[in-house]
Design a protein around this motif. Structure first.
Motif, mmCIF file in Angstrom:
data_model
loop_
_atom_site.group_PDB
_atom_site.id
_atom_site.type_symbol
_atom_site.label_atom_id
_atom_site.label_comp_id
_atom_site.label_asym_id
_atom_site.label_seq_id
_atom_site.Cartn_x
_atom_site.Cartn_y
_atom_site.Cartn_z
ATOM 1 N N TYR A 11 16.012 3.120 48.623
ATOM 2 C CA TYR A 11 16.803 3.220 47.389
ATOM 3 C C TYR A 11 18.209 2.600 47.495
ATOM 4 O O TYR A 11 19.203 3.248 47.148
ATOM 5 C CB TYR A 11 16.906 4.688 46.936
ATOM 6 N N PRO A 12 18.315 1.362 47.969
ATOM 7 C CA PRO A 12 19.646 0.738 48.042
ATOM 8 C C PRO A 12 20.241 0.523 46.653
ATOM 9 O O PRO A 12 21.446 0.374 46.502
ATOM 10 C CB PRO A 12 19.371 -0.605 48.718
ATOM 11 N N ASP A 13 19.374 0.517 45.619
ATOM 12 C CA ASP A 13 19.862 0.290 44.253
ATOM 13 C C ASP A 13 20.586 1.513 43.698
ATOM 14 O O ASP A 13 21.517 1.380 42.926
ATOM 15 C CB ASP A 13 18.698 -0.110 43.324
ATOM 16 N N PHE A 58 16.902 4.202 56.628
ATOM 17 C CA PHE A 58 18.252 4.588 56.206
ATOM 18 C C PHE A 58 18.235 5.031 54.743
ATOM 19 O O PHE A 58 17.677 4.354 53.884
ATOM 20 C CB PHE A 58 19.247 3.428 56.372
ATOM 21 N N ILE A 59 18.855 6.192 54.485
ATOM 22 C CA ILE A 59 18.970 6.707 53.107
ATOM 23 C C ILE A 59 20.429 7.077 52.865
ATOM 24 O O ILE A 59 21.007 7.873 53.596
ATOM 25 C CB ILE A 59 18.094 7.961 52.875
ATOM 26 N N GLY A 98 21.220 11.541 50.368
ATOM 27 C CA GLY A 98 19.981 11.239 51.084
ATOM 28 C C GLY A 98 19.619 12.334 52.075
ATOM 29 O O GLY A 98 18.444 12.641 52.286
ATOM 30 N N TYR A 99 20.626 12.925 52.666
ATOM 31 C CA TYR A 99 20.460 14.046 53.604
ATOM 32 C C TYR A 99 19.951 15.276 52.849
ATOM 33 O O TYR A 99 18.951 15.903 53.237
ATOM 34 C CB TYR A 99 21.809 14.286 54.295
ATOM 35 N N GLN A 100 20.593 15.607 51.738
ATOM 36 C CA GLN A 100 20.162 16.750 50.920
ATOM 37 C C GLN A 100 18.709 16.576 50.479
ATOM 38 O O GLN A 100 17.924 17.526 50.442
ATOM 39 C CB GLN A 100 21.048 16.874 49.674
#
Lengths: 246, 459
Positions: A11-13, A58-59, A98-100
């Motif tokens: 989800y880089p966008d 990576f998030i 991203g962690y959550q």
């Protein structure tokens, strides 16, 4: 044998809040500088699920406004792929939102619950006050034991389930919830943290720890050649000193 | 007028005089105290005053200078918060300093630059005749929060001024959305498809990827920069509004300014823009749209666009070194990218100094430098003779440049501003300086001293 690491940027966008892409750049460069191959696949909302090909995922963090579009895409199967990747020991760096997202759920402070991936036993509850600022924490021994500086900006309070280890202990700042002294999560090969923006450039030892984790999983053992990190150390030291003296 | 208002004006004037005597500048502090005494003071002072208010993320100061110049050219005596103190406190100081003790402002009109978070209260209090919204980009997340919050602040402010004419950037889907649920008359400005460079790539990061109404992904007929361009939502039909004041042909971009062809409410005119780079073309057309709605003739607007002086770090020129220096304030990724794009378009060699601070006015989070496209600098090769990094977070800049692929042996760290000034003064090639806000405040006096100039509040 030519070694290489395939990074998937999920989800880089939408998850790209404030400098998150600096982490991907840092991972890539520190592989390239050592003659290790690095490739990056960007997987925006709606893209085909290629998480199974990744050596490292990576998030980043995101804005509330776009969260709905993201969750719809996530619950069309990428959540299952993420659970599989976590269980399989794929190296994952997940930051802030991203962690959550890897946890069980997010509950707003007025009680609306939003189901997340559920790959790790942790949950996040929204708070009214945002926790903002530079902060300092020390990673647990299983994650390298190094000190890390970062910048946090979150209203969510994250609580780890029983037996789930944090990434580190807060030395200065808020961390997971501002109360229990924990910061982030270390679960299998997931490195979760609230340190948004470019965490890795100023913390090269943590970057190398993540790269080593990915390389070890793929090749059995990993030796990383030392790099000239004097500029990185200077950037780290100045902020760390400021936080220690505060 | 109440006794409280009179006391607040007297207090404001007294504090301002004291601050000046102490050489402290004093542009926001007097207003802050006056507002504590009388929160309604700006509204009292604004009564009977025609106000053109400018808000948005980037371009406020430059646009305000063009508008002010146009008003003066048209014979209107305008006051303006020229020092850049654009919170309600700074605006209040400016109004009070131009008023009698009885609260009568001695001007007919005002050009007010207003911080986008302060717009929420300022617009209702000031009841402007025209409000110009320049653009919205991610900026100082630690202070403003998400960009949609900033948009809501402006929307809430505008709800209290239904009589104001809005000058809106048609190319910005966030700004344009203000017209969706407000009754105000709107003048639209922007760049038409014919003016856009078809080679413009989509931005690496967009602050408005998805429809503000229905959250479907936008499609673009053309791009200008960042998320600005010919946007349309394939789902709900929300799309760019045709511009009343538009750049109608590809602009001619030069190192010191641009030549543009405009369509102004159907009329074709040419104009010279007195500062270089695409973002200043936006500032120019925004100003033309706003001042003509304010009642200033188009000829005065065009004169202003070609003759205004901005100063204070907005492409500000200094006679420093063999080939001169320009200072370009950077605050956020979008603005920084525009400056980097301008630099990559230059012919010949140049030297660059980057100054990064992380104090409250800069934003305490310096992560944004990783969203700016510093990779453009590594593509310049030998044309970039030297880069010097400075400021509280010089090493963060150093890392950004290192990871962007620059040769680290050509990056210098120089914390001492006097030494940095001396170094830049010895340059054989043009010098460009990119400071954040508080770095600009500290470094600019050094530059002025080297060139024999004066402080801004004495000018």
């Amino acid at each position: 044998m030519e070694r290489s690491i395939h990074i998937c940027h999920l989800y880089p966008d939408l998850l790209n809040l404030y400098g998150d892409r600096g982490n991907v750049l840092c991972l890539r460069r520190r592989l390239e500088w050592r003659g290790i191959g690095a490739s990056v696949t960007e997987m925006p909302v709606g893209a085909a699920d290629r998480l199974a090909e990744a050596d490292l995922i990576f998030i980043g963090g995101g804005q509330d406004f776009e969260q709905q579009a993201l969750l719809e895409d996530l619950h069309r199967g990428k959540d299952a792929s993420l659970r599989a990747a976590v269980a399989d020991g794929v190296a994952i760096l997940a930051i802030c939102g991203g962690y959550q997202m890897l946890g069980q759920y997010y509950e707003t402070h007025d009680g609306v619950r939003c189901d997340f991936v559920g790959a790790i036993d942790l949950r996040t509850v929204g708070g009214k006050e945002r926790m903002i600022g530079n902060y300092l924490f020390r990673c647990g021994d299983e994650s390298g034991g190094m000190e890390v500086v970062g910048f946090e900006n979150h209203s969510g309070r994250t609580w780890l389930g029983e037996g789930v280890k944090p990434l580190g202990r807060v030395l200065s700042g808020y961390g997971n919830n501002g109360q229990d002294g924990t910061e982030g999560v270390r679960y299998h090969n997931v490195f979760g943290t609230y340190s948004h923006g470019p965490l890795l450039p100023k913390n090269p030892a943590l970057c190398d720890e993540i790269l080593k984790t990915a390389l070890e999983r793929k090749y059995g053992k990993a030796e990383l050649a030392p790099l000239d990190d004097s500029a990185e150390q200077n950037a780290f030291r100045e902020i760390a000193a400021r936080l220690r003296n505060a | 007028m109440s006794l409280k208002t009179a006391a607040a004006i007297a207090l404001c004037k007294g504090l301002h005089l004291t601050a000046r005597l102490l050489h402290r500048g004093g542009t926001a502090m007097p207003g802050r105290w006056a507002l504590k005494l009388d929160p309604a003071l700006p509204g009292e002072l604004a009564r009977g005053l025609d106000i053109l208010l400018i808000t948005g993320t980037n371009g406020k100061t430059t646009t305000a200078r063009i508008c002010e110049t146009a008003c003066v050219d048209a014979g209107l005596d305008a006051l303006a918060n020229r020092s850049g103190a654009n919170l309600l406190s700074g605006i209040t100081t400016e109004l009070a300093m131009n008023s009698t003790l009885g609260g009568r402002v001695n001007k007919k009109c005002a050009v007010i630059e207003c911080d986008e978070a302060a717009a929420r209260t300022a617009i209702g209090l000031l009841q402007p005749k025209v409000v110009l919204v320049t653009n919205l980009f991610r900026d100082q997340l630690d202070r403003y929060g998400e960009v949609t919050h900033t948009l809501e602040n402006i929307r809430e402010g505008l709800k209290k001024a239904p009589g104001a004419v809005l000058a809106l950037n048609a190319d910005d889907s966030l700004v344009s959305s203000l017209a969706l649920d407000l009754p105000n008359r709107v003048v639209w400005y922007g760049m038409d498809r014919a003016a856009a460079d078809p080679a413009t790539p989509p931005p690496a990061l967009s602050d408005a990827l998805r429809c503000i109404r229905c959250k479907a992904a936008y499609e673009y007929d053309y791009l200008s920069y960042g998320h600005l361009g010919g946007f349309r939502c394939p789902n709900c039909g929300y799309r760019r509004h045709a511009a009343d004041v538009a750049v109608a042909a590809p602009p001619l971009l030069g190192p010191d300014g641009s030549q543009i062809e405009l369509s102004v409410r159907g009329e074709r005119v040419e104009a010279a823009v007195n500062l270089p780079a695409v973002y200043n073309i936006y500032n120019a057309v925004g100003a033309i749209a706003a001042v003509t709605a304010f009642g200033v003739g188009l000829e005065h607007a065009l004169t202003a666009v070609g003759s205004f002086r901005c100063g204070f770090g907005r492409m500000e020129r200094f006679e420093l070194g063999a080939a001169g220096a320009r200072v370009m304030l950077v605050k956020n990724p979008a603005g920084c990218d525009q400056v980097l794009q301008f630099l990559s378009g230059l012919d010949g060699s140049f030297e660059l100094a980057l100054l990064l601070n992380d104090r409250t006015a800069d934003g305490t989070d310096v992560s944004w430098i990783w969203d700016a496209d510093f990779e453009r600098l590594s593509a310049l090769g030998e044309r970039l003779t030297r880069v010097t990094v400075s400021g509280d977070r010089a090493w963060d800049l150093f890392l950004r440049l290192k990871y962007a692929g620059l040769d680290v042996s050509r990056i210098r760290v120089e914390r001492d501003y006097a030494a940095l000034t001396a170094q830049l003064a010895a340059s054989e090639v043009p010098v460009f300086i990119m400071p954040t806000y508080t770095a600009l405040l500290e470094f600019r006096p050094q530059l002025l001293k080297a060139c024999g100039g004066e402080e801004f509040w004495e000018g």
